[in-house]
Design an enzyme around this catalytic site. Sequence first.
Site, PDB file in Angstrom:
ATOM      1  N   TYR A 151      15.174   3.498 -13.801  1.00 26.31           N
ATOM      2  CA  TYR A 151      13.912   2.751 -13.849  1.00 26.31           C
ATOM      3  C   TYR A 151      13.949   1.710 -14.968  1.00 26.31           C
ATOM      4  CZ  TYR A 151       8.922   1.849 -14.533  1.00 26.31           C
ATOM      5  OH  TYR A 151       7.699   1.235 -14.692  1.00 26.31           O
ATOM      6  N   ALA A 162       5.768  -2.709  -8.116  1.00 23.63           N
ATOM      7  CA  ALA A 162       6.970  -1.957  -8.494  1.00 23.63           C
ATOM      8  C   ALA A 162       6.748  -0.502  -8.127  1.00 23.63           C
ATOM      9  CB  ALA A 162       7.238  -2.072  -9.992  1.00 23.63           C
ATOM     10  N   GLY A 194      16.792  11.121 -18.238  1.00 20.68           N
ATOM     11  CA  GLY A 194      16.314   9.746 -18.370  1.00 20.68           C
ATOM     12  C   GLY A 194      14.968   9.625 -19.053  1.00 20.68           C
ATOM     13  N   LEU A 250       0.809  -1.231   0.000  1.00 14.50           N
ATOM     14  CA  LEU A 250       0.000   0.000   0.000  1.00 14.50           C
ATOM     15  C   LEU A 250       0.837   1.274   0.000  1.00 14.50           C
ATOM     16  CD1 LEU A 250      -2.905  -1.059   2.410  1.00 14.50           C
ATOM     17  CD2 LEU A 250      -2.801  -1.226  -0.083  1.00 14.50           C
ATOM     18  N   GLY A 259      -0.382   1.815  -3.794  1.00  7.63           N
ATOM     19  CA  GLY A 259      -1.757   1.373  -4.023  1.00  7.63           C
ATOM     20  C   GLY A 259      -2.689   1.824  -2.916  1.00  7.63           C
TER      21      GLY A 259
END
Length: 318
Positions: free
Chosen positions: A145, A78, A279, A33, A36
Amino acid sequence: MKVLVTGGAGFIGSHLVDRLMEQGYEVRVIDNLSAGSLNNIKQWLDHERFEFLKGDLRSKEVAKKAVKDVEVVFHLAANPEVRIGAQSPGLLYETNVLITYSLLEAIREEEVQYLVFTSSSTVYGDAKVIPTPEDYAPLEPISVYGGAKLAAEALISGYAHTFDIKSLVFRLANIIGERSNHGVIYDFINKLKADPNRLEILGDGTQKKSYLHVSDTVEGMLFLFEKFKEENKTYDVYNLGSEDWITVKEIAEIVSEEMGLSPEFYFTGGVDGGRGWKGDVKFMRLSIEKAKRKGWKPKMNSYGAVRRTVQELLRTLE
């Protein structure tokens, strides 16, 4: 079939959970969490076919508990923020590479049959072939990433071939839609709510990328997973994206129009030739010919997906 969705309370994960539950699967979600929200899956929390575990997959014990008795792991957990790599590469390593290793060890020990992993278009870096096919090389990410996603892919491939874990990787374009809580559309809406007269746009506005609505994404993942099972392959990779692309300036125009505003656009100029940040891949469009040959293509193009997402977010961000 009993499945585990890692990161299942997140943006894409929760939409995948919705579709799996609607199709009659037994679904377990594990999520710490951090990105999320239980609100995304609240409609399933008391359902007899649903189970939620709060936990951190960096722990091997947590990972082993999560995969116990499941046949398929959909690995979506992720850190979703590309830009964080410049500030906190260690966090990206832990939340993309380390948890993938921890999960793979648990899958190996518990003899889980299938793994489905959401990777990213960022593994291609500044591709010299556009649209970029799955067999493009060399893969040369330009962000931490992207490097972390590619490292996770490599680990999965190694485990798949060594331990016969049937593994399917999806390299995703920019995924957008309801419940997203980061990204250019989300940022533009919040900036315009704060100042309706002026919109700051990172970079020079000519960055051009493919966008895919989350509903098309989930449909593509499940459709191609069924094909993968039929083919009985050990490992495969698919791009998921739309067949067109859209500039950041055009996204700003759609957001402004949907909000009924006419702000002045201020371009920061960006870095490295007009990129939004260090990036940032300036031009990205994936070839989806491989997926189309199997019978999948998105219902929406980038423009349609952007407009629908703006409308969805404006309803939920009020």
